[in-house]
Design a protein around this motif. Sequence first.
Motif, PDB file in Angstrom:
ATOM      1  N   ALA A 167       0.827  -1.209   0.000  1.00  0.00           N
ATOM      2  CA  ALA A 167       0.000   0.000   0.000  1.00  0.00           C
ATOM      3  C   ALA A 167       0.858   1.255   0.000  1.00  0.00           C
ATOM      4  O   ALA A 167       0.495   2.272  -0.590  1.00  0.00           O
ATOM      5  N   VAL A 170      -4.188  -0.133  -4.901  1.00  0.00           N
ATOM      6  CA  VAL A 170      -4.121  -1.285  -3.996  1.00  0.00           C
ATOM      7  C   VAL A 170      -5.413  -1.379  -3.200  1.00  0.00           C
ATOM      8  O   VAL A 170      -5.925  -0.361  -2.722  1.00  0.00           O
ATOM      9  N   SER A 225      -3.840   8.331  -1.997  1.00  0.00           N
ATOM     10  CA  SER A 225      -2.580   7.929  -1.371  1.00  0.00           C
ATOM     11  C   SER A 225      -1.943   9.064  -0.592  1.00  0.00           C
ATOM     12  O   SER A 225      -1.186   8.843   0.340  1.00  0.00           O
ATOM     13  N   SER A 283      -4.599   7.652   4.998  1.00  0.00           N
ATOM     14  CA  SER A 283      -4.672   6.309   4.418  1.00  0.00           C
ATOM     15  C   SER A 283      -3.882   5.314   5.251  1.00  0.00           C
ATOM     16  O   SER A 283      -4.281   4.147   5.402  1.00  0.00           O
ATOM     17  N   LEU A 304      -5.485   1.927   7.073  1.00  0.00           N
ATOM     18  CA  LEU A 304      -5.001   0.566   6.853  1.00  0.00           C
ATOM     19  C   LEU A 304      -5.171  -0.273   8.107  1.00  0.00           C
ATOM     20  O   LEU A 304      -5.447  -1.474   8.052  1.00  0.00           O
ATOM     21  N   VAL A 337      -6.630   2.096  -1.782  1.00  0.00           N
ATOM     22  CA  VAL A 337      -5.699   3.220  -1.748  1.00  0.00           C
ATOM     23  C   VAL A 337      -5.361   3.560  -3.194  1.00  0.00           C
ATOM     24  O   VAL A 337      -4.723   2.750  -3.889  1.00  0.00           O
TER      25      VAL A 337
END
Length: 277
Positions: free
Chosen positions: A125, A132, A246, A261, A265, A274
């Motif tokens: 990621a 992703v 991102s 981000s 996760l 992402v």
Amino acid sequence: MIIVGVDGSRAGLEAAGWAATEAALRRTPLTVAHAVPRWVCEALSHRYADVARWMRDEANSVLVAARDRALRERPAIVVETTLLPGDPRTALIKAAEQAELLVVGGHGIGGVRGLLVGSVAHGVAAHARTNVVVVGERPATPRGEIVAGTDGSPHGLRALDFAFTEAELREVRLRVVQAWAWPRPGGFVPADPENEQHTLQQLQDLLAERQERHPNVDVVPEVVHGHPIEVLKEAAEGADLLVVGSRGHGQLAGMLLGSISQALLHHSPCPLAVVRA
């Protein structure tokens, strides 16, 4: 092509199932990939040939299980399997350079449910050049909605494009959320209805062109006062997918994975996309 990285864990199988549905929606082939140490793929005559052969057999079992899971989810898709030599993060990033999407499980072998995201998921990621999706929690009964976070930055706009496309493919509603908050020492600036309305109007203007390109998508713009991470976590509860860029405002140049981000996760309540610039 979509690539899904698997490792024999339950999370990997969940990722394979999610990726199969995505491949069917996009009408593209799915590649199931598993990484092993490079020496395992070398000639059979070296000192540890028997160990290497055993590891390859185990790796092939992992691939077969993930392929079967994908085909149970979507029997009509084309599925290929591949064994990648090297560190799984580096190998998956390289393999996915020309892919539409790279999918991984949120927790790998030995991961603890509810704690940190797996190192492979975090690595791809943070560094992959393609979009992703990290499949961690999957709602038992998704509510038929995709949630996208935006902050008006170029990265956020690409995330919106991705989210509109996904909502159209899945024929679900799209909720676009912008967290409305200005930090100050000791907390955030209190909500101001006038500023909130102005922010909502800006968001609606931002969405207007994309709604014209995707007229069949039901879009719900939402401005919420609060910290972006908490706002998006709450908005994504029970959603099919949470989509973020991102990097957003205020991030350092060269850092592919922004703080929002990165935090999501670890804490997203549903699969997390992402999106790259």
